[in-house]
Design a protein around this motif. Structure first.
Motif, PDB file in Angstrom:
ATOM      1  N   MET B   1     -50.574  18.428  14.374  1.00 15.57           N
ATOM      2  CA  MET B   1     -49.363  18.676  15.158  1.00 15.57           C
ATOM      3  C   MET B   1     -49.656  19.689  16.249  1.00 15.57           C
ATOM      4  O   MET B   1     -50.119  20.779  15.977  1.00 15.57           O
ATOM      5  CB  MET B   1     -48.311  19.233  14.196  1.00 15.57           C
ATOM      6  N   ASN B   2     -49.449  19.299  17.429  1.00 13.99           N
ATOM      7  CA  ASN B   2     -49.725  20.197  18.537  1.00 13.99           C
ATOM      8  C   ASN B   2     -48.564  21.156  18.774  1.00 13.99           C
ATOM      9  O   ASN B   2     -47.442  20.913  18.376  1.00 13.99           O
ATOM     10  CB  ASN B   2     -49.946  19.392  19.820  1.00 13.99           C
ATOM     11  N   ALA B   3     -48.890  22.221  19.449  1.00 11.54           N
ATOM     12  CA  ALA B   3     -47.850  23.182  19.809  1.00 11.54           C
ATOM     13  C   ALA B   3     -46.905  22.548  20.810  1.00 11.54           C
ATOM     14  O   ALA B   3     -47.298  21.663  21.575  1.00 11.54           O
ATOM     15  CB  ALA B   3     -48.471  24.428  20.398  1.00 11.54           C
ATOM     16  N   ARG B   4     -45.701  22.994  20.787  1.00  9.41           N
ATOM     17  CA  ARG B   4     -44.743  22.483  21.751  1.00  9.41           C
ATOM     18  C   ARG B   4     -45.099  22.961  23.149  1.00  9.41           C
ATOM     19  O   ARG B   4     -45.602  24.047  23.332  1.00  9.41           O
ATOM     20  CB  ARG B   4     -43.340  22.954  21.397  1.00  9.41           C
ATOM     21  N   THR B   5     -44.796  22.127  24.103  1.00  7.24           N
ATOM     22  CA  THR B   5     -45.178  22.467  25.464  1.00  7.24           C
ATOM     23  C   THR B   5     -43.981  22.819  26.334  1.00  7.24           C
ATOM     24  O   THR B   5     -44.102  23.068  27.504  1.00  7.24           O
ATOM     25  CB  THR B   5     -45.913  21.290  26.122  1.00  7.24           C
ATOM     26  N   ARG B   6     -42.812  22.802  25.753  1.00  3.53           N
ATOM     27  CA  ARG B   6     -41.644  23.148  26.559  1.00  3.53           C
ATOM     28  C   ARG B   6     -40.934  24.327  25.900  1.00  3.53           C
ATOM     29  O   ARG B   6     -41.245  24.714  24.782  1.00  3.53           O
ATOM     30  CB  ARG B   6     -40.709  21.956  26.694  1.00  3.53           C
ATOM     31  N   ASP B   7     -39.960  24.848  26.599  1.00  4.37           N
ATOM     32  CA  ASP B   7     -39.220  25.964  26.034  1.00  4.37           C
ATOM     33  C   ASP B   7     -38.554  25.522  24.740  1.00  4.37           C
ATOM     34  O   ASP B   7     -37.938  24.471  24.680  1.00  4.37           O
ATOM     35  CB  ASP B   7     -38.132  26.436  27.012  1.00  4.37           C
ATOM     36  N   LYS B 287     -38.097  22.843  13.028  1.00  3.64           N
ATOM     37  CA  LYS B 287     -36.776  22.406  13.518  1.00  3.64           C
ATOM     38  C   LYS B 287     -36.296  21.226  12.679  1.00  3.64           C
ATOM     39  O   LYS B 287     -36.966  20.197  12.596  1.00  3.64           O
ATOM     40  CB  LYS B 287     -36.867  21.989  14.985  1.00  3.64           C
ATOM     41  N   THR B 288     -35.111  21.364  12.129  1.00  2.00           N
ATOM     42  CA  THR B 288     -34.586  20.279  11.293  1.00  2.00           C
ATOM     43  C   THR B 288     -34.395  19.001  12.092  1.00  2.00           C
ATOM     44  O   THR B 288     -34.463  17.914  11.545  1.00  2.00           O
ATOM     45  CB  THR B 288     -33.235  20.683  10.667  1.00  2.00           C
ATOM     46  N   THR B 289     -34.166  19.133  13.400  1.00  2.00           N
ATOM     47  CA  THR B 289     -33.956  17.942  14.230  1.00  2.00           C
ATOM     48  C   THR B 289     -35.281  17.332  14.678  1.00  2.00           C
ATOM     49  O   THR B 289     -35.283  16.316  15.371  1.00  2.00           O
ATOM     50  CB  THR B 289     -33.143  18.290  15.486  1.00  2.00           C
ATOM     51  N   GLU B 290     -36.398  17.957  14.311  1.00  2.00           N
ATOM     52  CA  GLU B 290     -37.700  17.419  14.731  1.00  2.00           C
ATOM     53  C   GLU B 290     -38.610  17.252  13.510  1.00  2.00           C
ATOM     54  O   GLU B 290     -38.489  16.265  12.801  1.00  2.00           O
ATOM     55  CB  GLU B 290     -38.290  18.294  15.833  1.00  2.00           C
ATOM     56  N   VAL B 291     -39.489  18.202  13.262  1.00  2.00           N
ATOM     57  CA  VAL B 291     -40.399  18.032  12.128  1.00  2.00           C
ATOM     58  C   VAL B 291     -40.413  19.292  11.274  1.00  2.00           C
ATOM     59  O   VAL B 291     -40.909  20.332  11.707  1.00  2.00           O
ATOM     60  CB  VAL B 291     -41.834  17.703  12.593  1.00  2.00           C
ATOM     61  N   GLN B 380     -33.217   6.215   6.644  1.00  2.00           N
ATOM     62  CA  GLN B 380     -33.967   6.626   7.833  1.00  2.00           C
ATOM     63  C   GLN B 380     -35.367   6.039   7.772  1.00  2.00           C
ATOM     64  O   GLN B 380     -36.006   6.046   6.721  1.00  2.00           O
ATOM     65  CB  GLN B 380     -34.051   8.155   7.933  1.00  2.00           C
ATOM     66  N   ASN B 381     -35.814   5.562   8.897  1.00  5.72           N
ATOM     67  CA  ASN B 381     -37.158   4.985   8.966  1.00  5.72           C
ATOM     68  C   ASN B 381     -37.575   4.873  10.419  1.00  5.72           C
ATOM     69  O   ASN B 381     -36.721   4.883  11.322  1.00  5.72           O
ATOM     70  CB  ASN B 381     -37.195   3.602   8.305  1.00  5.72           C
ATOM     71  N   CYS B 382     -38.864   4.769  10.624  1.00  5.83           N
ATOM     72  CA  CYS B 382     -39.375   4.557  11.979  1.00  5.83           C
ATOM     73  C   CYS B 382     -40.825   4.111  11.879  1.00  5.83           C
ATOM     74  O   CYS B 382     -41.561   4.582  11.019  1.00  5.83           O
ATOM     75  CB  CYS B 382     -39.281   5.856  12.788  1.00  5.83           C
ATOM     76  N   THR B 383     -41.190   3.203  12.750  1.00  4.00           N
ATOM     77  CA  THR B 383     -42.578   2.764  12.822  1.00  4.00           C
ATOM     78  C   THR B 383     -43.210   3.379  14.063  1.00  4.00           C
ATOM     79  O   THR B 383     -42.609   3.366  15.137  1.00  4.00           O
ATOM     80  CB  THR B 383     -42.648   1.220  12.876  1.00  4.00           C
ATOM     81  N   ALA B 384     -44.399   3.937  13.886  1.00  5.85           N
ATOM     82  CA  ALA B 384     -45.088   4.582  15.013  1.00  5.85           C
ATOM     83  C   ALA B 384     -46.542   4.172  15.026  1.00  5.85           C
ATOM     84  O   ALA B 384     -47.149   3.913  13.983  1.00  5.85           O
ATOM     85  CB  ALA B 384     -44.976   6.100  14.902  1.00  5.85           C
ATOM     86  N   ALA B 441     -42.380  10.283  12.038  1.00  7.57           N
ATOM     87  CA  ALA B 441     -43.263   9.113  12.128  1.00  7.57           C
ATOM     88  C   ALA B 441     -44.346   9.358  13.173  1.00  7.57           C
ATOM     89  O   ALA B 441     -45.519   8.998  12.979  1.00  7.57           O
ATOM     90  CB  ALA B 441     -42.456   7.867  12.474  1.00  7.57           C
ATOM     91  N   GLY B 442     -43.971   9.999  14.277  1.00  6.29           N
ATOM     92  CA  GLY B 442     -44.937  10.307  15.323  1.00  6.29           C
ATOM     93  C   GLY B 442     -45.990  11.299  14.846  1.00  6.29           C
ATOM     94  O   GLY B 442     -47.182  11.145  15.136  1.00  6.29           O
ATOM     95  N   ALA B 443     -45.541  12.304  14.098  1.00  6.33           N
ATOM     96  CA  ALA B 443     -46.483  13.301  13.584  1.00  6.33           C
ATOM     97  C   ALA B 443     -47.475  12.664  12.618  1.00  6.33           C
ATOM     98  O   ALA B 443     -48.657  13.032  12.579  1.00  6.33           O
ATOM     99  CB  ALA B 443     -45.717  14.434  12.898  1.00  6.33           C
ATOM    100  N   ILE B 444     -46.999  11.688  11.853  1.00  4.16           N
ATOM    101  CA  ILE B 444     -47.903  10.975  10.931  1.00  4.16           C
ATOM    102  C   ILE B 444     -48.859  10.091  11.730  1.00  4.16           C
ATOM    103  O   ILE B 444     -50.060  10.059  11.464  1.00  4.16           O
ATOM    104  CB  ILE B 444     -47.088  10.147   9.909  1.00  4.16           C
ATOM    105  N   ALA B 445     -48.323   9.421  12.739  1.00  4.07           N
ATOM    106  CA  ALA B 445     -49.165   8.515  13.545  1.00  4.07           C
ATOM    107  C   ALA B 445     -50.243   9.278  14.312  1.00  4.07           C
ATOM    108  O   ALA B 445     -51.291   8.711  14.633  1.00  4.07           O
ATOM    109  CB  ALA B 445     -48.287   7.722  14.518  1.00  4.07           C
TER     110      ALA B 445
END
Lengths: 160, 752
Positions: B1-7, B287-291, B380-384, B441-445
C-alpha cells in the motif's frame, strides 16, 4: 478434492472440488453459473434457492456431495428455452417486479417449486412457500401478484 | 500500500461531503467537472465518416463504443444505427431505483424515439464526459433532467434538419414522432436519416427547444425495467457475478472493533490451507471509507477463502479501537434527556421557555431510535485487476464517479491509471456511496498478480457497515386553550466522531419541520462520543427524525383532543415556500389526498386504527396513512398503507410506484424489528437470524398516488420512506391507545 458428476439444468457436468463445498460455490465459482446468488451463507435469505429433484433447497448450505445423482435446476435452467420463458419469468417482467433484482432468482425458484405442486396457490400458500426468501427492496406485493398471474397463465395454457 | 499522494481528508469529512452532494449543496465535487453549458455538446469528427458529439470535453465520446461508419452517434448518450436501432447509454448506477430505465426514457422523450426501438447499455465511468455518475440523495433525476433532455433534443434537432434538407423544406415545418421525421405525407425514419444527420452542424444545446410537458408521449406511463429479462434469467449483471479468466477469490478480515490494527496473524498456516494462493497483511490508511488494517486471503474459490478465514487467527492491537457500548449510550442519553436543553443551541426562535410555561397544556416525551445496518442483499464485493500499468475495477458502487479519485488516492496511483466498470448493484440504500470495498479490492490487487474478486461475508457486511445512527429526543410541546400548537422544544442527543460535528445522518438542521411553521421553536443538541462508523442510510436523518417529529405532533393533537389531519394542516399553515424547499401548499395537498384515499375518519373495528404522517425530504412531499390492527398480545398487522407523493411529473409510473411500495416495506421492516447494537466496540448482530428483515406474509397492501404538480421532477428512491414509521405508530395509538416511543417496535413488546 474429489471428482463429482452432477446433473445441472439437464446436462451432466464434472467438477473436481472438496465434497463439502456448498453447491452454491460450485455453481458460481467452478461452473460459472452465477445466476444463483450468495446472500447470507446460512439458509436465511433464500437468494441461493435452486431445485434438487424439483424441491427448493438453499444451495449455500447444501454440501455438493449430497446432491450427486439429483437433478439440479438453477435459474439459468428455469426457462424451457432461450426464446420461451417460464410463465413466472414472464409474469415477473410484466409486473415489473425487480428493483435491484438480486433476490429475484431465488424468489423465482421458490415460486416455481410452489406452482409445480400447487398450481392455483392461495395467498396463504404463497406466504408459506416464499417465507424463506428475503427481498431487501420490498417487492413482495408485486411478487404475490406475479405468482397469481403466472398461475393463471399456466391454467390457461393447460386448458387451451 | 503506497502512501497517499493528496491532502488527507478524514472519513468523517468524506461522509459529510457525500451528504452535501446528495442534498445538492456540494462545494467540492470529487471527480466532477463543472458543466459549461456553452460547451455542453461539441462536434468532433470520428474516423470512418461517422460523427461524435461529445459532452463537455470536445473529444470523441469515450462512453460510446466505437461507432462504425454506418452509425449516427450524435453524442455520448445516443447511437442510432441505419437499421433504426437507437442505442442509449445510461450513465448512472442502477441500484434498484430504476435509473437504467428512467434516464433513457428522458432522452427518448426529447428525441421522440419509439421506446421499442431503444436499446440501453451502461455507459463507461467517465465524469468528464457524462457529468454526475452517482446515485444518492434521490438526486439522479433532478440533477440530470436538463442534461438528458438536451442530449435528446439536440439529436432530434439534427435529424429534423437532415430530413428538411432532404425534402428541401423548412425545418420548422417538420415534426417528429415514433423515431421518424414527418412533413405532410412524407416520413423518414431516424435510421434512414442517420448518415445525413451526421454531416450537419450541431446546434447550441442552450438554444434547442425542449418539449412542453403537454407534448410528452413517453414520460409518465408504465414501463418495465430494461434489464428485467436478464434479471429473471440469471444473467451475470451484478458486481459479484463478474468473472475474468484466471480470476481468484479474496476475503479481507478487519478488526471486529473498528480501528484495531494487525499485530500478528498466522499467515504461514493459512497459506498452507487447501486452495489458498496467498495471505498477507494490509496496513491500510486508517480511513473507514478507504482501507482499514486487515488480512487478505486469496484462494481458488470463494468457499476456500471463506473456509481459510475461519482458521485465521489475528492478534489485534485494539488500543485505538472502538469500545462503543449501546447500552451505556442509552443510559447516558437517558440522563442527559432529563435536561430540557442541550450543550449547544441550534435554533432559538421566539420565546419557547416562556411560551411553554404559559401554555394551557404541555406534553413532554422522550423518544429513542436504534442504529440500523443497510444490509443490501448483495454483500459488498469488487473485482480488481492490476494490469498494463492500470488498476481496473468491476464495482457495484453508487458513486462510480467519486470512486475514481477515492481509489486513486487510497492506492497512491494517478487517477488516469484507474479504470472503473460500473455493474448493476444488488441494493444500495446508501451503503455503496462509500467505496471502501473498492479500495480494499484495489489494495489486494496491488499485491496479487491477476484478477481478484473480493467478497465480504454476510457477517462482515452487517457488522462493518456505516450505520444509520440511533438517537434520542427529549421533547416538549405547548398547546393554547384552543388546542393550537404554540411552542416546541427539542433537546436532541446524537453522536460525534470528530468532537465537532454530528455523525453522518445524525444531524438535525435548523430548517427541519416544524421550525419554520412555529413562532416559538427551540432546538438544542448534545453529542456523545462514538467510534462506530455512521453513514447515509435511505433518506438520511429523515428516516429517523420524521418518526419523532410526526409521532410527537400526533401526541400533541391527541392531547388537544383534535383531529390529527386538521391539526397537521393547521401547523403547516398558509401555502408558502419555506427555506430548504418545503412547500406548505404541496404538503397540504398530499395530506388531504392521503386522508381522502384512506377514508380518514371512517368507523373502524375494535383494535383497528388509522395513522397519518407527513414528511418532506429529498424535494419530495409525502403523506401516508396506515391502517393497522393490534391484538391483546400486541401482535401488529399493517393492513394497508396509502402513499401520496408530489415529486412533480413522473418519469416512469411503474418505477415510481415500485420505489414507494419498497419504501413502505423497508420503513415497516426497519421500525418493526431491526436493530444494530454494539458492546465493547463489536456489533452484536451478524446475520439475518438476528436482523429479521420483513417477509412476504407481513407485507401490507400499498396504494400509491401521485400529485403530478407543475414543479421540476425530483427523485423518489427515498422520500416515501420517512412517513412510514410515524404513520404506523400513530395508527397503533389510534387502535389501542399505546404511544410508541422506542424503536424498533419489538422493544415495546410488539410482534408481527
Amino acid at each position: 478434492m474429489a471428482a463429482l458428476k452432477l446433473r445441472i439444468n439437464g446436462k451432466e457436468v464434472s467438477t473436481d472440488v472438496d465434497p463439502n463445498t456448498p453447491l452454491l460455490w460450485v455453481l458460481r465459482d467452478s461452473l460459472g453459473l452465477t445466476g444463483t446468488k450468495f446472500g447470507c451463507g446460512m439458509a436465511l435469505c433464500g437468494a441461493c434457492t435452486v431445485h434438487a429433484d424439483g424441491n427448493p433447497i438453499r444451495a449455500c448450505s447444501t454440501p455438493v456431495s449430497t446432491v450427486v445423482g439429483q437433478a439440479i435446476t438453477t435459474i439459468e435452467g428455469l426457462a424451457p428455452s432461450e426464446s420461451k420463458l417460464h410463465p413466472l419469468q414472464e409474469a415477473w417482467i410484466e409486473h415489473d417486479v425487480p428493483q435491484c433484482g438480486y433476490c429475484q432468482a431465488g424468489q423465482l425458484m421458490s415460486a416455481a417449486a410452489l406452482l409445480a405442486k400447487t398450481p392455483q396457490p392461495s395467498d396463504a400458500d404463497i406466504d408459506a412457500a416464499m417465507a424463506g426468501n428475503i427481498c431487501r427492496c420490498g417487492t413482495y406485493q408485486r411478487i404475490r401478484a406475479a405468482v397469481h398471474t403466472a398461475a393463471d397463465k399456466l391454467a390457461k395454457g393447460k386448458s387451451a | 500500500m503506497n502512501a497517499r499522494t493528496r491532502d488527507p481528508v478524514s472519513a468523517d469529512e468524506y461522509l459529510r461531503e457525500i451528504i452535501r452532494e446528495m442534498e445538492g449543496e456540494s462545494t467540492a465535487p470529487a471527480a466532477r467537472m463543472t458543466v459549461d453549458r456553452r460547451g455542453f455538446l461539441k462536434l468532433t469528427g470520428l474516423a470512418g465518416g461517422g460523427l461524435v458529439l461529445a459532452f463537455c470535453t470536445g473529444t470523441p465520446a469515450e462512453g460510446a463504443a466505437a461507432a462504425s461508419a454506418k452509425d449516427f452517434v450524435p453524442n455520448a448518450f445516443i447511437k442510432i444505427g441505419r437499421d433504426g436501432t437507437i442505442l442509449i447509454y445510461n450513465k448512472g448506477p442502477e441500484i434498484g431505483q430504476g435509473i437504467k430505465t428512467a434516464f433513457p426514457l428522458i432522452i427518448a422523450e426529447e428525441l421522440d424515439a419509439k421506446w421499442s426501438d431503444v436499446v440501453v447499455e451502461q455507459a463507461a465511468v467517465n465524469p468528464a464526459v457524462f457529468g454526475n455518475q452517482s446515485a444518492g440523495g434521490s438526486r439522479s433525476i433532478p440533477s440530470s433532467w436538463d442534461q438528458l433532455r438536451k442530449a435528446g433534443a439536440v439529436a432530434r434537432s439534427m435529424l429534423v434538419s437532415a430530413a428538411a434538407a432532404t425534402w428541401n423544406v423548412p425545418a420548422a415545418e417538420c415534426t417528429t414522432r415514433d423515431s421518424a421525421v414527418l412533413h405532410g405525407n412524407r416520413k423518414l425514419g431516424y435510421g434512414a436519416l442517420a448518415a445525413k444527420a451526421a454531416t450537419l452542424p450541431v446546434p447550441d444545446a442552450a438554444t434547442v427547444k425542449l418539449k412542453e410537458r403537454g407534448e410528452y408521449r413517453l414520460l409518465g406511463k408504465w414501463y418495465t425495467g430494461v434489464e428485467n429479462r436478464k434479471v429473471v434469467t440469471g444473467k451475470p449483471l451484478f458486481g459479484i457475478d463478474q468473472t475474468l479468466p484466471g480470476m481468484k477469490f479474496a476475503v479481507y478480515e478487519k478488526c471486529p472493533a473498528v480501528g484495531g490494527k494487525v499485530r500478528a496473524a498466522n499467515l504461514d498456516e493459512i497459506k498452507k490451507l487447501p486452495g489458498v494462493r496467498d495471505a498477507f497483511v494490509i496496513e491500510g490508511n486508517g480511513k473507514t471509507t478507504e482501507v482499514m488494517p486487515g488480512v487478505a486471503i486469496v484462494a481458488d474459490t470463494t468457499w476456500a477463502a471463506f473456509e481459510a478465514r475461519k482458521k485465521l487467527r489475528v492478534d489485534w492491537d485494539e488500543s485505538a479501537a472502538s469500545k462503543d457500548s449501546w447500552s451505556e449510550l442509552v443510559k447516558r442519553a437517558g440522563e442527559l434527556g432529563k435536561q430540557p436543553v442541550g450543550a449547544t443551541t441550534t435554533v432559538a426562535k421566539g420565546a419557547t421557555p416562556e411560551a411553554l410555561k404559559a401554555a394551557a397544556k404541555t406534553v413532554e416525551s422522550y423518544y429513542t431510535y436504534q442504529f440500523v445496518s443497510h444490509a443490501p442483499l448483495e454483500p459488498q464485493n469488487c473485482t480488481a485487476w492490476s494490469h498494463d500499468g492500470i488498476i481496473e475495477f468491476w464495482a457495484p458502487t453508487q458513486t462510480a464517479d467519486r470512486a475514481l479519485t477515492t481509489v486513486a488516492g487510497a492506492l497512491g496511483v494517478p487517477v488516469e491509471k484507474v479504470k472503473i466498470n460500473q455493474t448493476r448493484v444488488g441494493g444500495g440504500f446508501g451503503r455503496r456511496l462509500m467505496n471502501d470495498y473498492v479500495c480494499e479490492a484495489g489494495a489486494i490487487a496491488q499485491r496479487f498478480a491477476g484478477p481478484v474478486k473480493l467478497v465480504w461475508t454476510r457477517e462482515q457486511d452487517m457488522t462493518q457497515d456505516f450505520f444509520r445512527p440511533g438517537g434520542f429526543h427529549a421533547l416538549a410541546g405547548g398547546l393554547d386553550a384552543a388546542g393550537k400548537l404554540v411552542a416546541w422544544r427539542n433537546h436532541f442527543i446524537t453522536f460525534t466522531t470528530d468532537g465537532t460535528n454530528p455523525v453522518s445522518g445524525g444531524n438535525l438542521p435548523e430548517q427541519e419541520f416544524p421550525a419554520q411553521n412555529l413562532t416559538n421553536y427551540q432546538l438544542t443538541q448534545t453529542m456523545l462520543p462514538l467510534k462506530t462508523p455512521c453513514g447515509p442510510w435511505r433518506a438520511p436523518r429523515s428516516c429517523s427524525v420524521a418518526w419523532v417529529i410526526q409521532s410527537f405532533l400526533h401526541e400533541l393533537s391527541a392531547a388537544a383532543g383534535r383531529d390529527h389531519r386538521d391539526f397537521l394542516l393547521e401547523v403547516m399553515g398558509e401555502p408558502r415556500l419555506l427555506e430548504g424547499g418545503l412547500n406548505t401548499g404541496r404538503a397540504a395537498d398530499v395530506i388531504k389526498l392521503a386522508c381522502e384515499k384512506a377514508g380518514w375518519g371512517r368507523k373502524l373495528p375494535e383494535g383497528h386504527g388509522l395513522g397519518l404522517a407527513f414528511h418532506f425530504s429529498h424535494a419530495g412531499h409525502f403523506a401516508e396513512v396506515a391502517e393497522v390492527s393490534v391484538d391483546a398480545n400486541k401482535k401488529l398487522r399493517v393492513h394497508r398503507m396509502v402513499v401520496v407523493g408530489d415529486i412533480g411529473p413522473i418519469v416512469n409510473m411503474s418505477g415510481s410506484n415500485n420505489q414507494c411500495e419498497g419504501g413502505v416495506t423497508d420503513g415497516f421492516s426497519t421500525m418493526m424489528g431491526l436493530e444494530i447494537t454494539m458492546e465493547n466496540g463489536r456489533v452484536e448482530q451478524s446475520n439475518f437470524h438476528q436482523y429479521p428483515i420483513l417477509r412476504i406474509a407481513n407485507q401490507p397492501k400499498v396504494e400509491v398516488h401521485f400529485i403530478q404538480s407543475d414543479n421540476p421532477p425530483t427523485g423518489v428512491g427515498e422520500p416515501a420512506l420517512p412517513p412510514v414509521a410515524p404513520a404506523i405508530c400513530n395508527a397503533i395509538y389510534a387502535a389501542i391507545g399505546h404511544r410508541v416511543r422506542t424503536l424498533p417496535l419489538t422493544k415495546e413488546g410488539f410482534s408481527v
